[in-house]
Design an enzyme around this catalytic site. Structure first.
Site, mmCIF file in Angstrom:
data_model
loop_
_atom_site.group_PDB
_atom_site.id
_atom_site.type_symbol
_atom_site.label_atom_id
_atom_site.label_comp_id
_atom_site.label_asym_id
_atom_site.label_seq_id
_atom_site.Cartn_x
_atom_site.Cartn_y
_atom_site.Cartn_z
ATOM 1 N N TRP A 122 -30.835 39.878 22.493
ATOM 2 C CA TRP A 122 -30.451 39.116 21.297
ATOM 3 C C TRP A 122 -31.060 39.742 20.052
ATOM 4 C CZ3 TRP A 122 -27.560 36.588 18.310
ATOM 5 C CH2 TRP A 122 -28.053 35.909 17.215
ATOM 6 N N HIS A 123 -32.332 40.095 20.109
ATOM 7 C CA HIS A 123 -32.982 40.651 18.923
ATOM 8 C C HIS A 123 -32.479 42.050 18.599
ATOM 9 C CE1 HIS A 123 -36.364 37.796 17.810
ATOM 10 N NE2 HIS A 123 -35.575 37.152 18.652
#
Length: 138
Positions: free
Chosen positions: A13-14
């Site tokens: 996600w990051h």
């Protein structure tokens, strides 16, 4: 869910969450480009939630777990590997099998990492997704 799958979900996600559709030039637009493997981005405030109480070891350990796979399959990009690890984590936790398209390109140097501030700092995953949708960066 075990800690490893949580770290892999957050890692993917990051790495992807820095994407900004309003920036046309790659790699400046961010996104899933393997940039999270560089120390400069690991130390961004938003990535502090990926680390353990003792510094950045949580994220570093997640990256170390993937490194032998990267070493064995050198043709696979970090960007694809991060997303594959996340999809595998979902499946291992009892979630659905997530189809993946491969072919992401890695950035090659830390200077290409997205600038600090593309992700909100120290929020839950749900809060991060909600905020990103509000900003319509995708």
């Amino acid at each position: 869910m075990r800690p490893f799958p949580l770290k892999q979900l957050r890692l993917a996600w990051h790495d992807a969450g820095t994407y900004n559709k309003n920036i046309e030039e790659w790699p400046l637009r961010g996104g899933a480009n393997g940039s999270l493997r560089f120390e400069i981005e690991i130390k961004h405030a938003a990535n502090a939630t990926l680390s353990s109480q003792s510094g950045f070891s949580g994220l570093v350990n997640a990256l170390k777990l993937l490194q032998p796979i990267k070493d064995k399959y050198s043709g696979v990009t970090y960007a694809d590997l991060f997303q594959l690890a996340s999809a595998t984590a979902v499946e291992e936790a009892g979630g659905p099998k997530i189809p993946i398209k491969y072919g992401r390109v890695d950035i090659s140097e830390p200077e290409q990492c997205p600038e600090e501030g593309r992700l909100p700092g120290k929020l839950t995953v749900k809060e991060e997704i909600s905020n990103s949708k509000k900003k319509q960066v995708w």
